[in-house]
Design an enzyme around this catalytic site. Structure first.
Site, PDB file in Angstrom:
ATOM      1  CG  HIS A  19      -5.076  14.253  -9.759  1.00 54.69           C
ATOM      2  ND1 HIS A  19      -4.029  14.653  -8.960  1.00 54.69           N
ATOM      3  CD2 HIS A  19      -5.324  15.316 -10.566  1.00 54.69           C
ATOM      4  CE1 HIS A  19      -3.670  15.873  -9.277  1.00 54.69           C
ATOM      5  NE2 HIS A  19      -4.443  16.304 -10.263  1.00 54.69           N
ATOM      6  CG  HIS A  21      -7.672  18.750 -13.652  1.00 51.23           C
ATOM      7  ND1 HIS A  21      -8.080  19.671 -12.722  1.00 51.23           N
ATOM      8  CD2 HIS A  21      -6.548  18.179 -13.150  1.00 51.23           C
ATOM      9  CE1 HIS A  21      -7.241  19.671 -11.691  1.00 51.23           C
ATOM     10  NE2 HIS A  21      -6.296  18.770 -11.932  1.00 51.23           N
ATOM     11  CD  GLU A 202       1.260  20.053 -10.124  1.00 55.99           C
ATOM     12  OE1 GLU A 202       0.500  20.946  -9.705  1.00 55.99           O
ATOM     13  OE2 GLU A 202       1.164  19.561 -11.281  1.00 55.99           O
ATOM     14  CG  ASP A 280      -2.757  16.431 -13.554  1.00 59.55           C
ATOM     15  OD1 ASP A 280      -3.805  17.024 -13.261  1.00 59.55           O
ATOM     16  OD2 ASP A 280      -1.627  16.911 -13.335  1.00 59.55           O
ATOM     17  CG  ASP A 281      -4.489  18.369 -16.737  1.00 64.22           C
ATOM     18  OD1 ASP A 281      -5.659  18.759 -16.638  1.00 64.22           O
ATOM     19  OD2 ASP A 281      -3.629  18.542 -15.845  1.00 64.22           O
TER      20      ASP A 281
HETATM   21  N1  ADE Z   1      -5.097  22.124 -13.385  1.00 64.73           N
HETATM   22  C1  ADE Z   1      -5.105  21.107 -14.234  1.00 64.73           C
HETATM   23  N2  ADE Z   1      -4.009  20.353 -14.067  1.00 64.73           N
HETATM   24  C2  ADE Z   1      -3.284  20.901 -13.078  1.00 64.73           C
HETATM   25  C3  ADE Z   1      -2.065  20.580 -12.436  1.00 64.73           C
HETATM   26  N3  ADE Z   1      -1.334  19.540 -12.782  1.00 64.73           N
HETATM   27  N4  ADE Z   1      -1.654  21.377 -11.430  1.00 64.73           N
HETATM   28  C4  ADE Z   1      -2.389  22.443 -11.076  1.00 64.73           C
HETATM   29  N5  ADE Z   1      -3.518  22.790 -11.657  1.00 64.73           N
HETATM   30  C5  ADE Z   1      -3.982  22.027 -12.649  1.00 64.73           C
END
Ligand code: ADE
Length: 329
Positions: A19, A21, A202, A280-281
């Site tokens: 997971h 992005h 989430e 995630d990010d």
């Molecule tokens: N896009 C990138 N990170 C995200 C996240 N945590 N939740 C939803 N969309 C996303």
């Protein structure tokens, strides 16, 4: 406090990142550099000014910045370099395989074509395998708060290149955009041979997890922490062997929980749900995957527990069984 030997041991664990992005690995320094190189005007001129935007109140406040900064990505080389920078960091954190989301609708909206984006990312993956010994592939992510017609359109654009993709996923604002909106898009993705994953739970309710399973046939649920609110949903995830791709530092930064101890990870694991740890990010949430493992160690997860989660991440990947066995061995 996690000491240096524990930190090194956690980083050495072979793991998969499921997971992530790729646009969420755009570090603020690189964003400003690309803005200058590509002649893109941003509202912030200094690094300090930009970094002050990273105090997020919720998912939407993060998404606003995330989409705005994506405008600096213009060329295939930008995407290649972004991918390579991520893979270098991930390899240093023990990642041996990464299944990576990208947001084509946003890049199309910024005037790019799909081939520019995919060619750059795939070249980055090829170089990453060569230089850092890390494998991986791409998951086309549908932006759920854009019109569904745009999702259908981008999937058809990508259809001739389905062999270059591992799967399809969803991202962006969750509440008010239930999985059911995308049922036909996911039917088409399955026809193209793509694996299906979907975020649910989430910020949204456990009921979205059920929808993602029933209507999207999701093989993994991204985030999924609110599944723990409903014992029947938790039981179903365990019985159907549906892994969750959890992202602890993301959940804290986006105020899904105030304290990592409030995350129901142990409760889910004890109920038999497969939990995996992901970033995630990472450029936005204060750490790459290694930092996420460390954060769990800091709240009391033992080395053996984290080793089991790392092994589960490999099992939960879409790698062929023989490759999983090789990594687990
Ligand atoms: N896009 C990138 N990170 C995200 C996240 N945590 N939740 C939803 N969309 C996303």
């Amino acid at each position: 406090m996690v000491d240096e030997s524990m930190r090194a041991a956690l980083r050495a664990l072979p793991k998969a990142e499921l997971h992530l992005h790729i646009e969420g690995t755009l570090e603020p320094e690189l964003a400003l550099e690309l803005a200058e190189r590509n002649g893109v005007m941003l509202p912030w001129t200094s690094l300090d000014e930009l970094k002050r935007q990273y105090a997020f109140e919720n998912l939407q406040s993060f998404l606003d910045l995330y989409y705005q900064l994506m405008a600096v990505l213009k060329t295939a080389d930008d995407f290649r370099d972004l991918m390579l920078a991520y893979l270098k960091r991930a390899a240093a954190d023990g990642v041996r395989h990464a299944e990576i989301f990208f947001d084509p609708q946003v890049h199309l909206g910024n005037g790019l074509d799909l081939d520019t984006v995919m060619d750059g990312l795939l070249e980055g993956l090829r170089l990453g395998r060569e230089r850092y010994g890390i494998g991986g592939g791409l998951i086309l992510c549908i932006v759920r708060d854009l019109p569904v017609e745009s999702a259908r359109h981008v999937l058809e654009l990508a259809a001739p290149r389905a062999a270059d993709l591992i799967g399809i996923g969803l991202d962006s604002a969750e509440v008010g955009y239930p999985p059911s909106l995308f049922a036909d898009v996911f039917v088409r993705a399955r026809e193209l041979g793509l694996h299906c994953v979907a975020p649910a739970g989430e910020e949204g309710p456990a009921a979205y997890v059920t929808e993602a399973l029933d209507l999207l046939h999701a093989e993994r649920i991204d985030h999924g922490v609110h599944a723990a609110d409903d014992p029947a949903v938790t039981r179903r995830l365990a019985e159907e062997h549906i892994p969750l791709t959890c992202c602890p530092l993301s959940n804290r930064r986006l105020q899904v929980v105030h304290d990592l101890r409030d995350l129901p990870l142990r409760k889910l694991i004890e109920a038999g749900v497969t939990v995996t740890v992901n970033s995630d990010d990472p450029a936005y949430f204060g750490g790459y995957i290694g930092a996420n493992y460390e954060a769990l160690a800091e709240i009391g997860f033992t080395y053996d527990e984290l080793k089991a989660l790392a092994a589960d991440s490999i099992r939960a990947s879409f790698l062929p069984e023989a490759d999983k066995r090789a990594l687990l061995g």
